[in-house]
Design an enzyme around this catalytic site. Structure first.
Site, short mmCIF file in Angstrom:
data_model
loop_
_atom_site.label_atom_id
_atom_site.label_comp_id
_atom_site.label_asym_id
_atom_site.label_seq_id
_atom_site.Cartn_x
_atom_site.Cartn_y
_atom_site.Cartn_z
N ASP A 1 1.24 -1.05 -0.10
CA ASP A 1 0.05 -0.14 -0.30
C ASP A 1 0.68 1.45 -0.15
O ASP A 1 1.34 1.38 1.18
CB ASP A 1 -1.02 -0.24 1.69
CG ASP A 1 -1.86 1.30 1.78
OD1 ASP A 1 -1.32 2.33 0.07
OD2 ASP A 1 -2.46 1.13 2.33
N HIS A 2 1.01 2.09 -1.35
CA HIS A 2 1.81 2.72 -1.34
C HIS A 2 1.85 4.12 -0.19
O HIS A 2 2.83 4.30 -0.17
CB HIS A 2 2.67 3.52 -2.31
CG HIS A 2 1.28 3.99 -3.05
ND1 HIS A 2 0.25 4.35 -3.66
CD2 HIS A 2 1.70 5.76 -2.69
CE1 HIS A 2 -0.34 5.32 -3.39
NE2 HIS A 2 -0.16 5.86 -3.62
N HIS B 1 -5.49 3.03 2.02
CA HIS B 1 -5.28 4.65 1.94
C HIS B 1 -5.57 4.83 3.76
O HIS B 1 -5.62 4.86 4.71
CB HIS B 1 -5.12 5.29 1.37
CG HIS B 1 -4.73 4.71 0.18
ND1 HIS B 1 -3.35 3.56 0.04
CD2 HIS B 1 -5.02 4.92 -1.27
CE1 HIS B 1 -3.17 3.40 -1.23
NE2 HIS B 1 -3.38 4.70 -2.28
#
Ligand SMILES: NC(=O)c1ccc[n+]([C@@H]2O[C@H](COP(=O)([O-])OP(=O)(O)OC[C@H]3O[C@@H](n4cnc5c(N)ncnc54)[C@H](OP(=O)(O)O)[C@@H]3O)[C@@H](O)[C@H]2O)c1
Length: 485
Positions: free
Chosen positions: A176-177, A239
């Site tokens: 999950d960047h 996010h």
């Protein structure tokens, strides 16, 4: 990291050109890719090594935003190789195995990066397993998997089940960047490397928490993907719920991956699950005006482009504190921030006019574009008896560490995967619990007759119903970062 091959599946795609190759090259320039490493790209089209190298350089020039050292580039590009093949064909993987065998000296570690459409995740892992490329006799084998990880609880469980037949959990790095962002990592530092916040970080002092991830853009030609997914799957599953976990979790026993992940899972377990009837009370899903006319969107699409959801965390620390999470496309501004609103003082002995509106303190963790922290508190207006005004204490990364101090999230994540540190990656149980929380909300909003989407104007802050969600609890959305008053 003595000898390592990074195999990028989908190297001819957008993510590799925009993010992965620029991140890997910058790590190389910073001397963080140590030892003998090679990058082998695998995709469908028939490129040569030289074509890959040319496209890679174009990507760096276009997207990287840092200075390129040409000598370093020359060294780096000669470590890039391309292999053409099909994800669904075992013969392509036999060819890959043979080519890697001739490129590598042994032992060599391998990091496989799946920058591919999600429908190929299990195919690729299966084929790697079948062709003996997960065996660890000659070095470790790890797999990085891009988002989205499933589209609901059932599909996430299936992917986990299928890939865990081939890989151990500790070989899987679900990305999950957002977690690679410096400002996101700073949430734990702000909370647990200071003593001033933690004593008040609970239901006794905090009135509500607001988390906003707003995009200014619309579909950007991604209707084929987005229209089947919508904002809750695209932004909340990963996010926004990650941010909620970081704000709400208990201090982990150590900074080690599983200690951090255990606490994140524990807090998500305490997030209240909504019944079908509660969903409407605690959430507003919307669509921007004009969405249905966008190219590639299906007729009468019910895909939400905006969501505001009020969550509760049923534990000792947070009982009764609403967590308002919102995200949307075509919003007035691109910004991500977390606002902690504290309670008003229990008693005001100042001689204030009747109905005087007192502003309570807010602490804002600013993720982007204003990267820093704002603390708003009350001060006395000079030359008055006791009139107060909110003022802002601000910290900005750029003021302290310089304009270019914040690296790309993918640099940190790639390096961590190479070093075997999974703290910033998602464990299987977390990916499933997040769907468990969101599935009833997605399901309840699927029927337009029961719950029609709220239409909102482009370049706005979303539908008025989302304001009412907070107003009903005598709260309102707060902009805590940037130049908002
Ligand atoms: N782009 C982003 O900024 C971004 C951001 C976050 C997450 N992601 C995720 O990252 C992943 C990749 O996204 P992307 O935007 O890079 O996708 P993309 O531009 O569509 O690239 C897909 C890649 O997969 C290859 N490919 C597709 N089918 C294939 C097959 N059957 N056999 C061999 N190669 C095949 C394509 O190669 P050929 O065209 O040469 O066949 C291409 O290299 C997705 O999971 C996406 O959700 C992307």
């Amino acid at each position: 990291m003595d000898r390592t091959t990074i195999v990028i599946f989908g190297i001819s795609g957008d993510l590799a050109q925009r993010k992965l190759i620029p991140a890997l090259f910058n790590l190389y320039q910073k001397k963080r890719l140590k030892g003998d490493f090679k990058i082998v790209g695998f995709a469908g089209r028939s490129w040569s090594d030289e074509e890959l190298r040319k496209i890679a350089r174009e990507g760096i020039d276009k997207f990287a935003g840092y200075q390129v050292n040409d000598d370093k580039w020359h060294e780096f590009k000669n470590r890039l190789y391309y292999i053409s093949g099909k994800f669904q064909e075992e013969s392509s993987f036999t060819n890959l195995a043979n080519q890697l065998e001739s490129l590598e000296d042994k032992p060599a570690n391998r990091l496989y990066y799946l920058a591919t459409p999600p429908s190929f995740f299990t195919n690729i892992i299966d084929n790697l397993g079948r062709t003996g490329q997960i065996d660890e006799e000659n070095g470790w084998r790890r797999v990085v998997i891009e988002k989205p990880f499933g589209t609901d609880l059932e599909s996430a469980k299936k992917i986990n089940h299928d890939i865990l037949k081939v890989l151990r959990e500790d070989q899987i790095y679900r990305i999950d960047h957002y977690l690679g962002k410096e400002t996101v990592q700073n949430i734990l530092i702000a909370r647990f490397a200071n003593t001033i916040f933690e004593p008040v970080w609970n239901r006794n002092y905090i009135s509500n928490v607001q988390i906003t991830v707003a995009e200014k853009v619309g579909l950007e030609h991604r209707a084929g993907y987005y229209d089947t997914v919508g904002v809750v799957r695209d932004m909340f599953q990963n996010h926004l719920l990650q941010l909620l976990s970081l704000v709400a979790m208990e201090p982990p026993a150590s900074y080690k991956a599983n200690d951090q992940r255990d606490e994140k899972v524990k807090v998500l377990k305490a997030v209240r699950r909504f019944t079908h009837d509660e969903v409407k009370k605690y959430s507003v899903l919307g669509q921007y005006r004009g969405y249905k006319e966008e190219e590639g969107v299906v007729e009468n699409s019910q895909t939400p482009t905006y969501a505001a959801i009020q969550f509760f965390i049923d534990n000792w620390r947070w009982q009764g504190v609403p967590f308002y999470l919102r995200s949307g496309k075509m919003m007035a501004e691109k910004m991500s921030e977390i606002v902690i609103q504290f309670k008003c003082p229990p008693h005001l002995m100042f001689p204030l006019p009747e109905n005087y509106k007192f502003t309570s303190n807010t602490l804002s963790l600013c993720l982007q574009p204003d990267e820093g922290i704002h603390l708003k508190f009350e001060t006395k207006v000079p030359d008055t008896i006791a009139e107060t005004k909110s003022v802002d204490l601000e910290y900005h990364y750029k003021d302290v560490f310089g304009e270019k101090s914040i690296p790309e999230a993918y640099e940190r994540l790639l390096l961590d995967a190479l070093l075997g540190d999974a703290a910033l990656f998602t464990r299987s149980d977390r990916s499933e619990i997040a769907w468990e929380i969101l599935d009833p909300i997605i399901e309840a909003w699927q029927n337009p007759n029961e719950n029609p989407l709220a239409i909102y104007e482009q370049n706005s802050w979303g539908p008025k119903e989302a304001d009412e969600l907070l107003n009903n609890q005598e709260h309102s959305w707060i902009h805590g970062c940037g130049n908002h008053s």
